[in-house]
Design a protein around this motif. Structure first.
Motif, mmCIF file in Angstrom:
data_model
loop_
_atom_site.group_PDB
_atom_site.id
_atom_site.type_symbol
_atom_site.label_atom_id
_atom_site.label_comp_id
_atom_site.label_asym_id
_atom_site.label_seq_id
_atom_site.Cartn_x
_atom_site.Cartn_y
_atom_site.Cartn_z
ATOM 1 N N LEU A 165 66.169 38.877 71.889
ATOM 2 C CA LEU A 165 65.301 39.168 70.747
ATOM 3 C C LEU A 165 63.815 39.049 71.085
ATOM 4 N N GLU A 166 63.506 38.680 72.306
ATOM 5 C CA GLU A 166 62.115 38.450 72.708
ATOM 6 C C GLU A 166 61.238 39.678 72.447
ATOM 7 N N SER A 167 61.735 40.862 72.704
ATOM 8 C CA SER A 167 60.929 42.065 72.500
ATOM 9 C C SER A 167 60.744 42.385 71.017
ATOM 10 N N GLN A 168 61.626 41.903 70.152
ATOM 11 C CA GLN A 168 61.535 42.143 68.716
ATOM 12 C C GLN A 168 60.628 41.137 68.013
ATOM 13 N N LYS B 125 57.525 39.502 68.516
ATOM 14 C CA LYS B 125 56.240 39.393 69.195
ATOM 15 C C LYS B 125 55.276 38.563 68.356
ATOM 16 N N PRO B 126 54.258 37.960 68.983
ATOM 17 C CA PRO B 126 53.261 37.212 68.226
ATOM 18 C C PRO B 126 52.614 38.090 67.155
ATOM 19 N N GLY B 127 52.429 37.544 65.965
ATOM 20 C CA GLY B 127 51.829 38.274 64.870
ATOM 21 C C GLY B 127 52.832 38.912 63.925
ATOM 22 N N ILE B 128 54.084 39.036 64.358
ATOM 23 C CA ILE B 128 55.131 39.597 63.499
ATOM 24 C C ILE B 128 55.528 38.546 62.473
ATOM 25 N N ILE B 129 55.733 38.977 61.248
ATOM 26 C CA ILE B 129 56.208 38.075 60.202
ATOM 27 C C ILE B 129 57.718 38.237 60.108
#
Length: 46
Positions: A26-29, A31-35
């Motif tokens: 799930l690392e690619s899903q 990302k920083p800034g995603i809620i």
């Protein structure tokens, strides 16, 4: 587009904190800034 994933994890411990480790897949899903909405349901207690 709404994406939804369901994972079942055992809660880990890091120093004095309980943590949930997110699978690397799930690392690619995530990302920083995603809620993200996270709901915790207790399935089993010791």
């Amino acid at each position: 587009m709404k994406k939804q994933f369901t994972i079942t994890k055992r809660i880990a411990k890091h120093d004095n904190q309980a943590i949930i480790v997110v699978p690397k897949i799930l690392e690619s899903q995530l990302k920083p800034g995603i809620i993200a909405k996270i709901t915790i349901e207790i399935l089993e207690e010791k």
